[in-house]
Design an enzyme around this catalytic site. Structure first.
Site, PDB file in Angstrom:
ATOM      1  CE  LYS A   1      16.542 -63.494  11.072  1.00 40.11           C
ATOM      2  NZ  LYS A   1      17.819 -63.980  11.608  1.00 40.11           N
ATOM      3  CB  THR A   2      18.002 -57.224   8.633  1.00 43.20           C
ATOM      4  OG1 THR A   2      17.566 -57.795   9.874  1.00 43.20           O
ATOM      5  CG2 THR A   2      17.564 -55.769   8.562  1.00 43.20           C
ATOM      6  CD  GLU A  16      14.969 -59.752  10.244  1.00 43.61           C
ATOM      7  OE1 GLU A  16      15.639 -60.155  11.217  1.00 43.61           O
ATOM      8  OE2 GLU A  16      15.081 -58.600   9.771  1.00 43.61           O
TER       9      GLU A  16
END
Length: 467
Positions: A127-128, A171
């Site tokens: 995600k990041t 996110e």
């Protein structure tokens, strides 16, 4: 029990003066930065000082170290809490006694987003990095999005910023279901690898949350074509606009010709054309992350070639294969990987750039439930991808200790016991690592707890060993 988001909580029209309990994490500090930018007075607390807190103080926030009811100002209007807090936190309890609006961090972020066009990036892993790629790509394309990421975007030096555009990129955290609170326009799902089963109870419930998240997207769903969990989610979707990405032959955005010798290079087939790229970061998994970001940017209406060129400028995020120093030819990195799939990806990426050197993993298991559930899987990937491993004890985070669940649960499952050492004391672990390290080796700390705090000890031990 930790604090869970309450979807029925009323979000004040004006947050007023805001107090953040657990302000130091990347997500919470990012939200606090935006609240400060909106002109609100911000106070907060956390268990320890950090660079994030120092940056917030420079912007005007008043932050106390340690949790205490006395930290809560008399004139505060809204309290924001992180889901990592226990219910008995004194500041949280006092806020409830006063009848103050208490918002989970996801609800505070939802208030900041308002009615803007939202890109939400979800998934068990990636995600990041994917969020950072999208933000970087948008900036390179001349957009000015607002964003909140789970880690600092290296080239920007921040995890959040307020932009002038209608676009907002976040996110979106699936760990406690809070990603379902957002009014998402474009949903990116990097993968649906089973995790956080302590919250969801079963793999099916975990996957159903992703189905719900995707089907609520107003415009578009971008989802992995390769991950088995994502495939199962895709089959259950009723959404009318779904784009897939990955190495599968039938992917809408198909990745191929991946070269992992150094910074990863690859090709993308999309809509009858082929595009090539070389990133600034290593790892096959990052070619896949780039494909998902590419699909989002194209879905937002950008030219494919320009979108991929923008993603190429991404230089990584904090705590993702982040170099902290080199002593006598031994390089010390830190990585957030805390699930077997993430550990495998991080170490495989390191292998592509370590050359003739070896990889020494310093692994801190995260949470008792995850360690108990995946002890064998952790042992398998560490033994396969690292040359030597040092296992620390479990970082409990939000969980109470479980009898018999320690880092030894991982180390004892190595087939070759000579390749692993379970060491509870951090200084002993650092000294042991320094003794076995050779010039050209990479030492990589792994975990999403506080394992990054051992890095200065590792560097110090390396220096003493080489005096």
């Amino acid at each position: 029990m930790t604090i869970k988001p309450d979807p029925t909580a009323q979000i004040p029209a004006d947050l007023g003066a805001v107090h953040f309990v657990g302000i130091g994490g990347s997500g919470m500090s990012g939200i606090a930065r935006l609240v400060l930018g909106d002109g609100h007075r911000v106070t907060g607390s956390d268990v320890r000082d950090s660079a994030n807190i120092a940056a917030l103080r420079e912007l005007g926030a008043v932050v106390a170290i340690g949790h205490d009811a006395a930290n809560l100002p008399d004139d505060v209007d809204t309290v924001v809490v992180t889901g990592a807090l226990w219910q008995d936190n004194p500041e949280y309890q006092l806020a409830l006694q006063r009848g103050l609006p208490v918002l989970h961090r996801s609800q505070a972020l939802a208030a900041l987003i308002g009615g803007r066009r939202l890109v939400s990036v979800a998934g068990a892993h990636g995600k990041t990095t994917s969020t950072g790629m999208i933000v970087t790509g948008l900036l390179e394309l001349g957009e000015d999005p607002s964003f909140v990421n789970g880690g600092v975007i290296a080239d920007l030096g921040v995890s959040s910023a307020a932009g002038d555009a209608e676009l907002f990129v976040v996110e979106a955290d699936e760990s406690d279901g809070s990603f379902l609170l957002y009014d998402t326009s474009i949903a990116l799902i990097t993968n649906v690898d089973p995790d956080h089963l302590d919250h969801y109870g079963s793999r099916d419930a975990f996957e159903q949350a992703f189905v719900d998240f995707a089907d609520r997207a107003r415009e578009l769903v971008v989802i992995s074509s390769d991950d088995p969990g994502a495939t199962r989610v895709r089959e259950r979707l009723s959404h009318g606009s779904v784009v897939t990405f990955g190495e599968a032959a039938d992917a809408t955005v198909r990745v191929h010709s991946v070269e992992t010798d150094g910074p990863v290079a690859f090709a993308i087939d999309y809509d009858g054309a082929t595009y090539t790229a070389r990133l600034r970061i290593p790892g096959r998994h990052n070619a896949i992350n780039a494909a998902g970001a590419f699909a989002v940017l194209v879905g937002l209406g950008h030219d494919p070639a320009a979108a991929l060129a923008g993603i190429e400028r991404f230089g990584g995020t904090g705590r993702r294969f982040e170099l902290h120093g080199t002593v006598g030819g031994v390089s010390v990195y830190d990585d957030y990987a805390h699930h077997p799939t993430e550990v495998a990806a991080a170490l495989a990426a390191a292998r592509t750039v370590v050359g003739d050197g070896r990889i020494i993993a310093v692994h801190q298991p995260h949470t008792y439930s995850r360690t108990q559930a995946f002890a064998q899987e952790f042992a398998d990937v560490l033994e396969q991808y690292a040359d030597e491993t040092v296992v620390l004890d479990v970082y409990g985070a939000r969980e109470d200790p479980v009898p018999g669940v320690t880092g030894a649960l991982v180390s004892e499952r190595f087939a070759d016991a000579s390749k692993v050492a379970f060491i509870v004391d951090w200084q002993e672990a650092a000294d042991h690592t320094a003794k076995i390290a050779r010039d050209g080796d990479f030492v990589i700390t792994l975990g999403c707890g506080d394992v990054y705090r051992i890095v200065p000890q590792l560097l110090g031990s390396l220096e003493r060993e080489r005096e």
